[in-house]
Design an enzyme around this catalytic site. Structure first.
Site, PDB file in Angstrom:
ATOM      1  N   LYS A 152       0.853  -1.194   0.000  1.00 37.91           N
ATOM      2  CA  LYS A 152       0.000   0.000   0.000  1.00 37.91           C
ATOM      3  C   LYS A 152       0.884   1.237   0.000  1.00 37.91           C
ATOM      4  O   LYS A 152       1.538   1.549   0.990  1.00 37.91           O
ATOM      5  CB  LYS A 152      -0.914   0.062   1.222  1.00 37.91           C
ATOM      6  CG  LYS A 152      -1.982   1.168   1.075  1.00 37.91           C
ATOM      7  CD  LYS A 152      -2.590   1.608   2.391  1.00 37.91           C
ATOM      8  CE  LYS A 152      -1.850   2.771   2.993  1.00 37.91           C
ATOM      9  NZ  LYS A 152      -1.978   4.030   2.194  1.00 37.91           N
ATOM     10  N   GLU A 165      -1.464   7.503  -0.168  1.00 41.10           N
ATOM     11  CA  GLU A 165      -2.504   8.029  -1.063  1.00 41.10           C
ATOM     12  C   GLU A 165      -2.075   9.324  -1.735  1.00 41.10           C
ATOM     13  O   GLU A 165      -2.684   9.746  -2.719  1.00 41.10           O
ATOM     14  CB  GLU A 165      -3.805   8.253  -0.293  1.00 41.10           C
ATOM     15  CG  GLU A 165      -3.747   9.308   0.797  1.00 41.10           C
ATOM     16  CD  GLU A 165      -3.250   8.775   2.132  1.00 41.10           C
ATOM     17  OE1 GLU A 165      -3.384   9.516   3.132  1.00 41.10           O
ATOM     18  OE2 GLU A 165      -2.724   7.645   2.173  1.00 41.10           O
ATOM     19  N   GLU A 174      10.512   1.801  10.147  1.00 38.88           N
ATOM     20  CA  GLU A 174      11.492   2.863   9.910  1.00 38.88           C
ATOM     21  C   GLU A 174      10.737   4.168  10.081  1.00 38.88           C
ATOM     22  O   GLU A 174       9.905   4.523   9.252  1.00 38.88           O
ATOM     23  CB  GLU A 174      12.104   2.721   8.511  1.00 38.88           C
ATOM     24  CG  GLU A 174      13.397   3.502   8.338  1.00 38.88           C
ATOM     25  CD  GLU A 174      13.161   4.969   8.014  1.00 38.88           C
ATOM     26  OE1 GLU A 174      13.309   5.812   8.940  1.00 38.88           O
ATOM     27  OE2 GLU A 174      12.834   5.262   6.872  1.00 38.88           O
ATOM     28  N   CYS A 229      13.322  11.601   6.548  1.00 38.30           N
ATOM     29  CA  CYS A 229      13.581  11.094   7.899  1.00 38.30           C
ATOM     30  C   CYS A 229      15.031  11.305   8.300  1.00 38.30           C
ATOM     31  O   CYS A 229      15.346  11.394   9.487  1.00 38.30           O
ATOM     32  CB  CYS A 229      13.211   9.623   7.985  1.00 38.30           C
ATOM     33  SG  CYS A 229      14.116   8.555   6.854  1.00 38.30           S
ATOM     34  N   GLU A 271      10.091  16.371  15.073  1.00 35.51           N
ATOM     35  CA  GLU A 271      10.402  16.291  13.648  1.00 35.51           C
ATOM     36  C   GLU A 271       9.530  17.293  12.887  1.00 35.51           C
ATOM     37  O   GLU A 271       8.333  17.083  12.693  1.00 35.51           O
ATOM     38  CB  GLU A 271      10.151  14.874  13.144  1.00 35.51           C
ATOM     39  CG  GLU A 271      10.687  14.621  11.760  1.00 35.51           C
ATOM     40  CD  GLU A 271      10.559  13.163  11.345  1.00 35.51           C
ATOM     41  OE1 GLU A 271      11.454  12.673  10.641  1.00 35.51           O
ATOM     42  OE2 GLU A 271       9.568  12.523  11.722  1.00 35.51           O
TER      43      GLU A 271
END
Length: 506
Positions: free
Chosen positions: A189, A192, A264, A298, A398
């Site tokens: 998946k 989107e 991750e 990341c 983050e």
């Protein structure tokens, strides 16, 4: 806006919207419902995708289960698996431009970076192919003259692969070829927001001759598609890349069946700048590290920890370089930084900056949305903040944008303490000409990857992943490949030397 280097909109004939469908048991499947993706740079519809539901997801999982249990792929030779993966690598290189343009349109990243991401992914497939041929277990012939032990490595089974929007093709290629090399069947998946390059990958897999049902693709949202992929009892493993918050939800969902989970997740990655560092090289690497993919990475080096004796000089170098980084139309090959993925995320980035300024941070550069002529207002200025304290949200959370925060330190002990004072542990770096300083740093910091005198270099041979709330498990390299394998011990008696446990009557 003379303070920054801006590439305004260029004349480019946008392709027709990509029509994405599910791939189930080797066939393309449509859904009654669809969803659209607007380009974050150009504001036009660039893809229309089938919207998966629970029924379609069930079909995909069932197809993967059947394909795995049939043994056509799971029990195929390493040679045969490798041959297919190598064909996929060749097909990726033959389709770089087509895939890269679509990825740029959906993600907003510069076309030069999309081309590098897609083309570079071929190397991951080739390395995974080499592992398919060279993987082996162990034997133990020291257990006694009448015993032989064999350790087998077998594919874990059906794997759910859930990928993010920021590097959709690359991160898929950090997972999929290694799962296939191990003999697994998968359900994928994509996000989107960036679904199309994954569908294009499905086209390449069919062309390469991957058996039907070994790789299935379901388009849609986390609910219900991703949730069902995480908790379904026919799925043996989930591998997910994305936010730490969603990773925790996936772990909770998967716990009902105790399936394996590899994650991750996020990072708040520091670079420590020592007084003896090559400051020009370090400044260039810091600039690259914070603006690459608009900071939506990341591994973004979103915080730097600079020795107080050189802090003013180093910040000035980074600010000067930041003014030269080319922001703008991602379809312009000269653009280095493109659009923010959504308008909501642009607002979130700005909220972090404004809160930091209200709490005493000093604005060295940027600090607000960036207007680019002819494009959607979904860009953010290159931003540098100094006078940041370690307890500020912008130094701990983050931000996922082109925002750099600067902290200072007095000695290596304090620098390492600042590095480790984080819930994250994905990557860390240090700049020093003293190898002893670099080695001490590397051994003591809590991070899955440590770079010394460089940033974000990676190779298919080297594992990638984090510690603490940056995730669990590893991707790529032999360790990443091993994530998709189960270990089985086989114990064999040679001859009939075993003494009977039950004595036979006379």
């Amino acid at each position: 806006m003379k303070d920054f280097a801006i590439n305004t909109a260029i004349d480019f004939d946008l392709p027709a919207p990509f029509m994405g469908r599910h791939l189930i048991a080797g066939a393309w499947v449509e859904s009654a419902e669809t969803f659209e993706r607007l380009s974050p740079s150009h504001g036009v519809v660039v893809s229309v995708s089938a919207a998966g539901d629970a029924d379609v997801t069930e079909q995909a999982i069932h197809a993967a289960r059947q394909a795995f249990d049939s043994g056509e792929w799971s029990r195929a030779s390493g040679k045969d698996r490798a041959a297919v993966l190598l064909k996929v690598a060749d097909l990726i290189e033959a389709n770089v431009d087509r895939i890269a343009v679509q990825e740029t349109l959906e993600s907003g990243k510069p076309i030069s970076q999309s081309r590098g991401e897609v083309g570079g992914a071929a190397d991951l497939w080739r390395y995974a192919a080499s592992l398919a041929r060279t993987s082996h277990g162990d034997s133990h012939n020291t257990l006694g003259s009448d015993m032989l032990g064999v350790v087998l490595k077998e594919p874990i089974g059906v794997v759910s692969i859930i990928t993010p929007w920021n590097f959709p093709f690359w991160i898929l290629s950090q997972k999929l070829p290694f799962a296939l090399a191990a003999g697994c069947a998968v359900v994928v998946k994509p996000s989107e927001m960036t679904p199309s390059s994954t569908v294009m990958m499905g086209e390449l897999l069919i062309e390469a001759g991957l058996p039907a049902g070994v790789c299935n693709i379901v388009l849609g949202h986390g609910q219900p598609v991703g949730s069902l992929m995480a908790n379904h009892d026919a799925v043996d493993m989930v591998t997910f890349t994305g936010s730490t918050a969603v990773g925790k939800l996936i772990t909770q969902s998967a716990s009902n069946t105790l399936k394996k989970v590899a994650l991750e997740l996020g990072g708040k990655n520091p670079q420590v700048i020592c007084p003896d560092a090559d400051l020009d090289s370090a400044a260039d690497a810091v600039t690259f590290g914070v603006y690459f993919n608009v900071g939506q990475c990341c591994n973004s080096s979103s915080r730097i920890i600079v020795h107080e004796d050189i802090a003013d000089d180093f910040v000035a170098r980074v600010v000067a370089l930041s003014r030269k980084v080319k922001f703008g139309d991602p379809l312009d090959p000269d653009t280095q930084v493109g659009a923010i993925v959504t308008s909501d995320h642009n607002i979130k980035i700005d909220s972090y900056v404004q809160e930091a300024l209200a709490n005493g941070a000093k604005l060295e550069l940027g600090g607000k949305a960036l207007a680019v002529g002819g494009l959607v207002d979904q860009f953010y200025q290159p931003t540098v903040l100094s006078n940041v304290s370690a307890d500020m949200a912008i130094a701990r959370e983050e931000v996922f944008g082109p925002v750099l925060v600067v902290l200072t330190y007095r000695d290596l002990e304090e620098a390492i303490a600042l590095v480790n004072d984080s819930e994250y542990g994905l990557s860390a770096g240090i700049w020093s000409e003293n190898v002893h300083t670099c080695l001490e740093f590397a051994r003591r910091v809590e991070a899955g990857t440590v770079w010394t005198n460089t940033w974000m270099d990676g190779f298919p041979e080297l594992a990638f992943g984090g510690v603490k709330q940056s995730g669990q498990g590893r991707e790529i390299g032999r360790y990443g490949y091993d994530e998709f394998l189960e270990v089985k011990s086989l114990v064999m008696r040679v001859g009939r030397s075993r003494e009977p446990w039950v004595q036979q009557g006379v």
